[in-house]
Design a protein around this motif. Structure first.
Motif, PDB file in Angstrom:
ATOM      1  N   GLU A 190      -2.974  -0.395  -9.170  1.00 17.81           N
ATOM      2  CA  GLU A 190      -1.991   0.493  -9.776  1.00 17.81           C
ATOM      3  C   GLU A 190      -1.155   1.158  -8.687  1.00 17.81           C
ATOM      4  O   GLU A 190      -1.696   1.600  -7.662  1.00 17.81           O
ATOM      5  CB  GLU A 190      -2.683   1.560 -10.621  1.00 17.81           C
ATOM      6  N   TRP A 191       0.152   1.234  -8.932  1.00 14.39           N
ATOM      7  CA  TRP A 191       1.076   1.921  -8.043  1.00 14.39           C
ATOM      8  C   TRP A 191       1.809   3.011  -8.840  1.00 14.39           C
ATOM      9  O   TRP A 191       2.887   2.755  -9.423  1.00 14.39           O
ATOM     10  CB  TRP A 191       2.093   0.948  -7.456  1.00 14.39           C
ATOM     11  N   THR A 234      -1.796   4.338  -4.276  1.00 19.53           N
ATOM     12  CA  THR A 234      -2.358   3.071  -4.738  1.00 19.53           C
ATOM     13  C   THR A 234      -3.821   3.230  -5.156  1.00 19.53           C
ATOM     14  O   THR A 234      -4.617   3.834  -4.435  1.00 19.53           O
ATOM     15  CB  THR A 234      -2.270   2.003  -3.631  1.00 19.53           C
ATOM     16  N   ARG A 286       0.852  -1.185   0.000  1.00 25.87           N
ATOM     17  CA  ARG A 286       0.000   0.000   0.000  1.00 25.87           C
ATOM     18  C   ARG A 286       0.890   1.239   0.000  1.00 25.87           C
ATOM     19  O   ARG A 286       1.680   1.449   0.925  1.00 25.87           O
ATOM     20  CB  ARG A 286      -0.938   0.025   1.204  1.00 25.87           C
ATOM     21  N   THR A 287       0.760   2.039  -1.035  1.00 27.80           N
ATOM     22  CA  THR A 287       1.460   3.309  -1.144  1.00 27.80           C
ATOM     23  C   THR A 287       0.422   4.430  -1.106  1.00 27.80           C
ATOM     24  O   THR A 287      -0.781   4.169  -1.276  1.00 27.80           O
ATOM     25  CB  THR A 287       2.259   3.376  -2.450  1.00 27.80           C
ATOM     26  N   GLU A 317       3.644   5.364  -7.998  1.00 31.33           N
ATOM     27  CA  GLU A 317       5.001   5.649  -7.522  1.00 31.33           C
ATOM     28  C   GLU A 317       6.051   4.740  -8.166  1.00 31.33           C
ATOM     29  O   GLU A 317       7.201   5.152  -8.360  1.00 31.33           O
ATOM     30  CB  GLU A 317       5.086   5.494  -5.998  1.00 31.33           C
ATOM     31  N   THR A 318       5.677   3.510  -8.469  1.00 40.28           N
ATOM     32  CA  THR A 318       6.636   2.568  -9.054  1.00 40.28           C
ATOM     33  C   THR A 318       6.470   2.433 -10.560  1.00 40.28           C
ATOM     34  O   THR A 318       7.324   1.836 -11.224  1.00 40.28           O
ATOM     35  CB  THR A 318       6.491   1.178  -8.413  1.00 40.28           C
TER      36      THR A 318
END
Length: 295
Positions: free
Chosen positions: A221-222, A166, A162-163, A224-225
């Motif tokens: 979906e992330w 997310t 979890r970011t 950040e990455t």
């Protein structure tokens, strides 16, 4: 890496560590970036390695109210299997699986459970973890070894990172509120803050709810990455549980299940499969890693 860890890897950059302890996945990474989030849990692998990233749910997922149920005129009782007062997630995640087959890109494990004072279920479970390019495929089969017909279910319990950014996409028909004992309460329309049909961030507050009428597809979906995971489940999986402790948690769980939690106590359209002796139920999910820009 210990003798109780099987490493799967390929040239595309997908690596997965699997343990016969609990039949658990300990990690899954895409080009070094975590796809699953290893998280302390009461399963057998956690007790040995300190964390699990995904484990199989056999012969049911979640809890059974009062540790008892009725089926075809007979009463059945189970015993609690963790510090939780209610029996939790069945048996497989708390037992050692044997390795039937392994190579660089797949491993097949088997777990045998005998009926006892703690459970009426007797069965053989076979799990295959395989990688193919950017795909991780998880398959699970349960064969009833009891002398009587019993209701069975299966599922998977992955922990995802979890970011702050997310986003989750998942379409379902309705959700179940949560009541005392972390059991499903009443069904109803999905509240807007946990409706992910068109994609939405995870809410900041505690979420631990069952959803049914799931179409078997989800996407995480992330940003950040820069990558995403698309999940596809076969027709056995019409339910999922979403567990997200808080906005500050490092993980959340999206748990595909063939049945509703506590379906043993309310079997109407609950998804459990009536297995006669020697009958088998199977289920497969696949996770595909994608670049977010091309997803």
């Amino acid at each position: 890496m210990t003798d109780d860890t099987v490493l799967l890897e390929n040239e595309e950059g997908l690596t997965v560590e699997v343990s016969p302890l609990g039949g658990a996945i300990l990690s899954a990474r895409w080009r070094g970036i975590p796809v699953f989030a290893p998280t302390p849990a009461p399963g057998l692998a956690s007790q040995v390695f300190g964390a699990e990233a995904c484990f199989p749910l056999v012969p049911f997922g979640n809890r059974i109210e009062d540790n008892s149920f009725q089926f075809e005129g007979r009463d059945y009782r189970l015993e609690a299997n963790t510090t939780d007062p209610l029996v939790l997630h069945g048996d497989g995640w708390l037992g050692r699986w044997s390795i039937l087959q392994r190579n660089r890109q797949s491993v097949t494990l088997r777990f045998d459970q005998e009926a006892s004072v703690a459970t009426p279920f007797a069965y053989e479970a076979v799990q295959t973890v395989a990688i193919d390019g950017a795909r991780l495929i998880l398959s699970l089969a349960i064969t009833n070894r009891a002398d009587q017909t019993l209701p069975y279910g299966l599922g998977f319990h992955p922990y995802f990172p979890r970011t702050p950014e997310t986003r989750l996409f998942a379409r379902a028909d309705r959700y179940w509120s949560e009541r005392e004992g972390h059991l499903p309460g009443r069904p109803g329309p999905i509240p807007q803050d946990i409706n992910f049909a068109s994609g939405a961030p995870l809410p900041p507050n505690w979420v631990n709810n069952a959803f049914d009428g799931w179409d078997g597809r989800a996407r995480i979906e992330w940003p950040e990455t820069g990558f995403a995971v698309s999940l596809e489940a076969d027709g056995h999986f019409r339910f999922f549980v979403l567990y997200s402790p808080s906005a500050t948690s490092s993980f959340f769980c999206f748990e595909p299940m063939s049945h509703r939690p506590n379906a043993h106590r309310d079997q109407r359209d609950g998804g459990l499969v009536r297995l006669q002796p020697r009958q088998t139920v199977t289920g497969t999910i696949a996770l595909n890693v994608e670049d977010l820009a091309s997803g």
